[in-house]
Design a protein around this motif. Structure first.
Motif, mmCIF file in Angstrom:
data_model
loop_
_atom_site.group_PDB
_atom_site.id
_atom_site.type_symbol
_atom_site.label_atom_id
_atom_site.label_comp_id
_atom_site.label_asym_id
_atom_site.label_seq_id
_atom_site.Cartn_x
_atom_site.Cartn_y
_atom_site.Cartn_z
ATOM 1 N N LYS A 128 1.962 -8.164 6.554
ATOM 2 C CA LYS A 128 2.713 -6.963 6.172
ATOM 3 C C LYS A 128 3.934 -7.275 5.317
ATOM 4 O O LYS A 128 4.501 -6.377 4.701
ATOM 5 N N ASN A 129 4.343 -8.524 5.285
ATOM 6 C CA ASN A 129 5.502 -8.921 4.489
ATOM 7 C C ASN A 129 5.126 -9.410 3.095
ATOM 8 O O ASN A 129 5.992 -9.854 2.344
ATOM 9 N N ARG A 130 3.843 -9.350 2.760
ATOM 10 C CA ARG A 130 3.380 -9.787 1.440
ATOM 11 C C ARG A 130 2.629 -8.648 0.768
ATOM 12 O O ARG A 130 1.882 -7.919 1.405
ATOM 13 N N ARG A 131 2.810 -8.547 -0.515
ATOM 14 C CA ARG A 131 2.129 -7.511 -1.285
ATOM 15 C C ARG A 131 0.697 -7.933 -1.594
ATOM 16 O O ARG A 131 0.406 -9.116 -1.750
ATOM 17 N N SER A 132 -0.176 -6.946 -1.704
ATOM 18 C CA SER A 132 -1.552 -7.190 -2.138
ATOM 19 C C SER A 132 -1.567 -7.357 -3.653
ATOM 20 O O SER A 132 -0.667 -6.879 -4.354
ATOM 21 N N SER A 133 -2.603 -8.000 -4.160
ATOM 22 C CA SER A 133 -2.760 -8.182 -5.606
ATOM 23 C C SER A 133 -3.867 -7.256 -6.103
ATOM 24 O O SER A 133 -4.920 -7.150 -5.478
ATOM 25 N N ILE A 134 -3.606 -6.617 -7.234
ATOM 26 C CA ILE A 134 -4.592 -5.750 -7.857
ATOM 27 C C ILE A 134 -4.707 -6.177 -9.312
ATOM 28 O O ILE A 134 -3.728 -6.169 -10.061
ATOM 29 N N TYR A 135 -5.921 -6.581 -9.691
ATOM 30 C CA TYR A 135 -6.202 -7.036 -11.041
ATOM 31 C C TYR A 135 -6.956 -5.945 -11.796
ATOM 32 O O TYR A 135 -7.889 -5.347 -11.265
ATOM 33 N N PHE A 136 -6.563 -5.720 -13.051
ATOM 34 C CA PHE A 136 -7.265 -4.788 -13.909
ATOM 35 C C PHE A 136 -8.157 -5.555 -14.851
ATOM 36 O O PHE A 136 -7.802 -6.656 -15.305
ATOM 37 N N HIS A 137 -9.299 -4.987 -15.186
ATOM 38 C CA HIS A 137 -10.202 -5.587 -16.153
ATOM 39 C C HIS A 137 -9.703 -5.227 -17.549
ATOM 40 O O HIS A 137 -9.884 -4.103 -18.003
ATOM 41 N N SER A 167 0.827 -1.210 0.000
ATOM 42 C CA SER A 167 0.000 0.000 0.000
ATOM 43 C C SER A 167 0.860 1.258 0.000
ATOM 44 O O SER A 167 0.550 2.231 -0.698
ATOM 45 N N ILE A 168 1.953 1.244 0.729
ATOM 46 C CA ILE A 168 2.807 2.426 0.831
ATOM 47 C C ILE A 168 3.404 2.813 -0.525
ATOM 48 O O ILE A 168 3.632 3.994 -0.801
ATOM 49 N N GLU A 169 3.633 1.819 -1.391
ATOM 50 C CA GLU A 169 4.156 2.115 -2.723
ATOM 51 C C GLU A 169 3.145 2.916 -3.543
ATOM 52 O O GLU A 169 3.506 3.882 -4.218
ATOM 53 N N ILE A 170 1.889 2.527 -3.469
ATOM 54 C CA ILE A 170 0.837 3.210 -4.227
ATOM 55 C C ILE A 170 0.502 4.544 -3.573
ATOM 56 O O ILE A 170 0.315 5.552 -4.254
ATOM 57 N N GLN A 171 0.429 4.561 -2.258
ATOM 58 C CA GLN A 171 0.145 5.802 -1.538
ATOM 59 C C GLN A 171 1.176 6.875 -1.876
ATOM 60 O O GLN A 171 0.822 8.043 -2.036
ATOM 61 N N SER A 172 2.415 6.489 -1.984
ATOM 62 C CA SER A 172 3.476 7.433 -2.295
ATOM 63 C C SER A 172 3.264 8.061 -3.670
ATOM 64 O O SER A 172 3.399 9.277 -3.838
ATOM 65 N N ILE A 173 2.944 7.256 -4.657
ATOM 66 C CA ILE A 173 2.713 7.759 -6.012
ATOM 67 C C ILE A 173 1.470 8.650 -6.047
ATOM 68 O O ILE A 173 1.461 9.700 -6.687
ATOM 69 N N ALA A 174 0.413 8.233 -5.334
ATOM 70 C CA ALA A 174 -0.855 8.964 -5.341
ATOM 71 C C ALA A 174 -0.865 10.166 -4.404
ATOM 72 O O ALA A 174 -1.821 10.937 -4.395
ATOM 73 N N LYS A 175 0.196 10.307 -3.603
ATOM 74 C CA LYS A 175 0.296 11.406 -2.627
ATOM 75 C C LYS A 175 -0.816 11.326 -1.578
ATOM 76 O O LYS A 175 -1.424 12.312 -1.203
ATOM 77 N N ILE A 176 -1.049 10.108 -1.090
ATOM 78 C CA ILE A 176 -2.063 9.864 -0.055
ATOM 79 C C ILE A 176 -1.331 9.413 1.201
ATOM 80 O O ILE A 176 -0.610 8.411 1.183
ATOM 81 N N MET A 177 -1.517 10.130 2.277
ATOM 82 C CA MET A 177 -0.811 9.825 3.517
ATOM 83 C C MET A 177 -1.554 8.822 4.403
ATOM 84 O O MET A 177 -0.942 8.039 5.105
ATOM 85 N N SER A 178 -2.853 8.859 4.371
ATOM 86 C CA SER A 178 -3.646 8.044 5.284
ATOM 87 C C SER A 178 -3.837 6.629 4.754
ATOM 88 O O SER A 178 -4.404 6.421 3.669
#
Length: 95
Positions: free
Chosen positions: A84-93, A48-59
């Motif tokens: 916390k040691n595993r990444r989440s998966s995000i699938y695109f349609h 999540s922190i990787e995406i939050q950083s790109i999106a400029k979302i702190m919370s």
């Protein structure tokens, strides 16, 4: 080109969807940017922190809420992990 099609399709889909906020848009765009950096794989694996950083979302709560909503509304498939040691998966349609 594929990411551009996904982004264009997303904007067309949300045009009349008043549930979508600027935060959802920022997260979706950040996910596409992250995907581009990973050679356009589907699904992407991300902390999540990787995406939050790109999106400029702190919370973290805001991020989680918006990701769940994007999944619930059918814009993507979000498979979070409690570990916390595993990444989440995000699938695109993809079409």
């Amino acid at each position: 080109m594929e990411n551009l099609n996904l982004l264009s399709g997303f904007f067309q889909a949300i045009e009349n969807d008043f549930r979508i906020s600027t935060t959802h848009i920022a997260i979706f765009a950040a996910l596409l940017q992250f995907r581009a950096s990973k050679d356009f794989v589907n699904p992407i694996q991300a902390y999540s922190i990787e995406i939050q950083s790109i999106a400029k979302i702190m919370s973290h709560k805001t991020y989680q809420k918006c990701m769940r909503e994007l999944d619930d509304y059918g814009y993507l498939i979000y498979v979070p992990t409690k570990n916390k040691n595993r990444r989440s998966s995000i699938y695109f349609h993809l079409e």
